[in-house]
Design a protein around this motif. Structure first.
Motif, PDB file in Angstrom:
ATOM      1  N   LEU A 295       2.430   3.199  10.877  1.00 18.46           N
ATOM      2  CA  LEU A 295       2.616   3.800   9.555  1.00 18.46           C
ATOM      3  C   LEU A 295       2.998   5.259   9.768  1.00 18.46           C
ATOM      4  O   LEU A 295       2.249   6.013  10.403  1.00 18.46           O
TER       5      LEU A 295
ATOM      6  N   GLN B 119      -6.220   4.394   2.189  1.00 19.91           N
ATOM      7  CA  GLN B 119      -5.549   5.214   1.183  1.00 19.91           C
ATOM      8  C   GLN B 119      -5.889   6.679   1.366  1.00 19.91           C
ATOM      9  O   GLN B 119      -5.027   7.547   1.170  1.00 19.91           O
TER      10      GLN B 119
ATOM     11  N   VAL C  69      10.307   5.113   0.329  1.00 14.41           N
ATOM     12  CA  VAL C  69       9.533   4.156   1.133  1.00 14.41           C
ATOM     13  C   VAL C  69      10.498   3.245   1.864  1.00 14.41           C
ATOM     14  O   VAL C  69      11.448   2.715   1.257  1.00 14.41           O
TER      15      VAL C  69
ATOM     16  N   LEU D 257      -3.748   8.002   4.394  1.00 15.90           N
ATOM     17  CA  LEU D 257      -2.331   8.158   4.049  1.00 15.90           C
ATOM     18  C   LEU D 257      -2.133   9.229   2.991  1.00 15.90           C
ATOM     19  O   LEU D 257      -1.127   9.971   3.015  1.00 15.90           O
TER      20      LEU D 257
ATOM     21  N   LEU E  13       8.068   7.480   3.719  1.00 17.58           N
ATOM     22  CA  LEU E  13       6.950   6.647   4.154  1.00 17.58           C
ATOM     23  C   LEU E  13       7.534   5.368   4.735  1.00 17.58           C
ATOM     24  O   LEU E  13       8.319   4.688   4.075  1.00 17.58           O
ATOM     25  N   SER E  14       7.111   5.035   5.968  1.00 22.67           N
ATOM     26  CA  SER E  14       7.689   3.855   6.614  1.00 22.67           C
ATOM     27  C   SER E  14       6.604   3.114   7.397  1.00 22.67           C
ATOM     28  O   SER E  14       5.569   3.683   7.744  1.00 22.67           O
ATOM     29  N   VAL E  15       6.891   1.844   7.674  1.00 24.40           N
ATOM     30  CA  VAL E  15       6.009   1.015   8.477  1.00 24.40           C
ATOM     31  C   VAL E  15       6.871   0.070   9.290  1.00 24.40           C
ATOM     32  O   VAL E  15       7.870  -0.470   8.804  1.00 24.40           O
TER      33      VAL E  15
ATOM     34  N   VAL F  48       4.634   9.033   8.237  1.00 24.93           N
ATOM     35  CA  VAL F  48       4.986   9.950   7.150  1.00 24.93           C
ATOM     36  C   VAL F  48       5.848  11.045   7.754  1.00 24.93           C
ATOM     37  O   VAL F  48       5.370  11.809   8.610  1.00 24.93           O
TER      38      VAL F  48
ATOM     39  N   ALA G  59       9.906   0.009   4.069  1.00 21.13           N
ATOM     40  CA  ALA G  59       8.909  -0.928   4.600  1.00 21.13           C
ATOM     41  C   ALA G  59       9.398  -2.346   4.413  1.00 21.13           C
ATOM     42  O   ALA G  59       9.863  -2.706   3.320  1.00 21.13           O
TER      43      ALA G  59
ATOM     44  N   GLU H  46       0.821  -1.207   0.000  1.00 20.67           N
ATOM     45  CA  GLU H  46       0.000   0.000   0.000  1.00 20.67           C
ATOM     46  C   GLU H  46       0.857   1.260   0.000  1.00 20.67           C
ATOM     47  O   GLU H  46       0.548   2.232  -0.696  1.00 20.67           O
ATOM     48  N   LEU H  47       1.946   1.276   0.765  1.00 24.40           N
ATOM     49  CA  LEU H  47       2.829   2.450   0.774  1.00 24.40           C
ATOM     50  C   LEU H  47       3.500   2.643  -0.578  1.00 24.40           C
ATOM     51  O   LEU H  47       3.628   3.777  -1.066  1.00 24.40           O
ATOM     52  N   ASN H  48       3.952   1.565  -1.200  1.00 23.02           N
ATOM     53  CA  ASN H  48       4.584   1.691  -2.517  1.00 23.02           C
ATOM     54  C   ASN H  48       3.597   2.194  -3.556  1.00 23.02           C
ATOM     55  O   ASN H  48       3.953   2.991  -4.435  1.00 23.02           O
TER      56      ASN H  48
END
Length: 516
Positions: free
Chosen positions: A438, A405, A389, A408, A427-429, A440, A391, A368-370
């Motif tokens: 999650l 979505q 990103v 974010l 963006l990281s998780v 930002v 993750a 989802e982040l990508n």
């Protein structure tokens, strides 16, 4: 006189809703008590009445059981004494007849032998020949006690006792035993029967009087227990009535007031705390609604004022078509701003419903982040911002894809808007206990510490001028907070001026996400 009569009628009739013929109770303690009874309910709605009935029934059952046991014991004791008296008299008469003749003085003396003066009953003896002739009987032997009133002995020869009730409420205990005896000296042995009857009428009267007294005592105890139980319950429910009075006085303008819980009994303490918690939530909700209304009025005033002013200027004097077109284009922009604000408010209202329908599915956080980074890649390149990103694979969460979505995207859009060219948005998780965090993060201008507690409130802008110049409504972070709360998560932010801002979402992981 007419005014005085009118006042009297008012005093009699119904200052408190009572009919006129009950006016004498409208004054003093009686009127107050009746008004309270009518206010808090009369039987069977009254809780005090129900408790009083329960007290009375419990006491009645206890007294009935105890009295029944005493009555049974008294009756059994009397019957045992009567049985012993009859059998003793029968055995004595049989023994005398076997050793003496029927016309002997010894047997006649036994028949005429009275009970002691203090004995509450009479014992009678009768001797019959085989042909039914009465050979001897105690004076006063009731003629209604014929041979049919006496049962034959048992198979083992023991006499059978029988209860007999005659007219005029006469009660007897009878027994009969056949015996061989002589009518006179030198006469042959012949079959005879000895009959013994005990008058139990006095005992029956004693037991009947005991039952009557027991009934009176039982009914009196029930009434006294009901009245005392009602009074005790009424007094015991006084804190509940005080709570009701205090709650009744709390209106929309007094939601800051709370019930006093210091002197309440344990049974009502929890109820009062729950009610205070409800008042707290109501106060917060009313406050949010009031603030929300004020914010909406403030936010709508600016575009409507701009639209109104531009149209008045355009209509103030004849203008060229190009100028009319420019005015219309500006009006369309303001209308579009109003439309976006209304849509955002509607969506915000939907996300504030705890029972909102969510299309939950299992999502891969890194994927989802990508996907979002790819979507915002063009906007980041245009702003000269690098979007990256970080993750790890295999981290899954349970969420409504569209709402995730949307949340974010709002965070990423804010980060790109406040990061200068050459900056970085990350963006990281990562796993954080039972949640996935999650995050930002940007390298932008940062937010002052005094703004952070209000960052997720509706219409709040840390820099109102810059936000309005970018077309921001001040609703993006409020939407993020509501979306995350719908999924059972939380939000947070940290920032330093000149160094950037970090906004994170703690989203329940797949294994710990609420089902539904």
């Amino acid at each position: 006189m007419e005014q005085l009569s009118h006042q009297r009628l008012q005093g009699q009739g119904g200052g408190d809703g009572l009919p006129p013929h009950h006016g004498w109770v409208g004054l003093g303690w009686g009127g107050f008590a009746l008004r309270r009874l009518r206010q808090y309910g009369l039987p069977p709605r009254s809780l005090a009445a129900r408790m009083a009935v329960a007290f009375a029934l419990t006491l009645a059952l206890i007294l009935l059981a105890a009295s029944t046991w005493v009555y049974w014991g008294l009756n059994a004791r009397m019957m045992q004494e009567d049985r012993e008296s009859v059998l003793r008299k029968l055995d004595t008469a049989v023994a005398v007849l076997r050793s003496h003749t029927a016309d002997s003085d010894e047997l006649r003396q036994e028949a005429y032998l009275p009970l002691p003066p203090d004995a509450p009953r009479d014992l009678f003896l009768r001797l019959r020949a085989a042909d039914g002739r009465v050979l001897l009987q105690t004076p006063g032997f009731n003629p209604a006690l014929d041979a049919a009133r006496f049962d034959a002995p048992q198979a083992n020869g023991a006499p059978s006792l029988r209860k007999v009730q005659l007219h005029h409420d006469l009660h007897f205990l009878t027994a009969m035993l056949p015996v061989m005896g002589r009518l006179s000296a030198g006469a042959p042995l012949q079959s005879m029967r000895i009959e013994v009857a005990l008058n139990r009428s006095t005992e029956s009267h004693i037991l009947a009087d005991y039952r009557l007294r027991l009934t009176v005592v039982l009914l009196t105890a029930i009434l006294v227990a009901a009245a005392a139980g009602y009074a005790i319950a009424w007094r015991g429910l006084r804190p509940l009535r005080h709570m009701a009075d205090a709650a009744r006085d709390i209106g929309a303008q007094d939601l800051h007031r709370r019930l006093d819980t210091q002197h309440l009994p344990d049974e009502l303490h929890t109820l009062a705390l729950s009610f205070n918690a409800t008042l707290q939530r109501l106060e917060e909700s009313f406050g949010r609604i009031s603030q929300f209304s004020a914010d909406i009025a403030h936010e709508l005033r600016t575009p409507i004022s701009n639209l109104w002013g531009e149209l008045e200027v355009a209509l103030g004097r004849p203008r060229e078509p190009v100028q009319y077109r420019e005015a219309l284009e500006s009006a369309v922009e303001e209308c579009a701003r109003l439309s976006n604000m209304i849509q955002a408010l509607l969506f915000l209202a939907q996300t504030e419903q705890p029972d909102a329908a969510l299309r939950m599915e299992r999502l891969d956080a890194a994927h989802e982040l990508n996907a979002l980074a790819e979507f915002f890649d063009a906007a980041a390149a245009e702003a000269g911002v690098r979007l990256q990103v970080q993750a790890a694979a295999g981290l899954t969460l349970r969420a409504d894809r569209m709402l995730l979505q949307r949340a974010l995207a709002n965070l990423i859009g804010n980060a790109l808007a406040h990061t200068p060219a050459g900056g970085v948005v990350t963006l990281s998780v990562q796993a954080q206990g039972a949640c996935l965090r999650l995050e930002v993060a940007d390298t932008g201008c940062g937010i002052a510490a005094e703004h952070l507690p209000y960052l997720f409130d509706r219409f709040y802008r840390a820099d109102p001028a810059r936000s309005r110049s970018r077309g921001g409504l001040g609703l993006g972070l409020a939407l993020v907070r509501n979306i995350v709360r719908l999924h059972g998560g939380g939000v947070g932010a940290a920032s330093s001026l000149g160094q950037g801002t970090r906004v994170w979402i703690d989203w329940p992981a797949w294994e710990n996400a609420p089902q539904g």
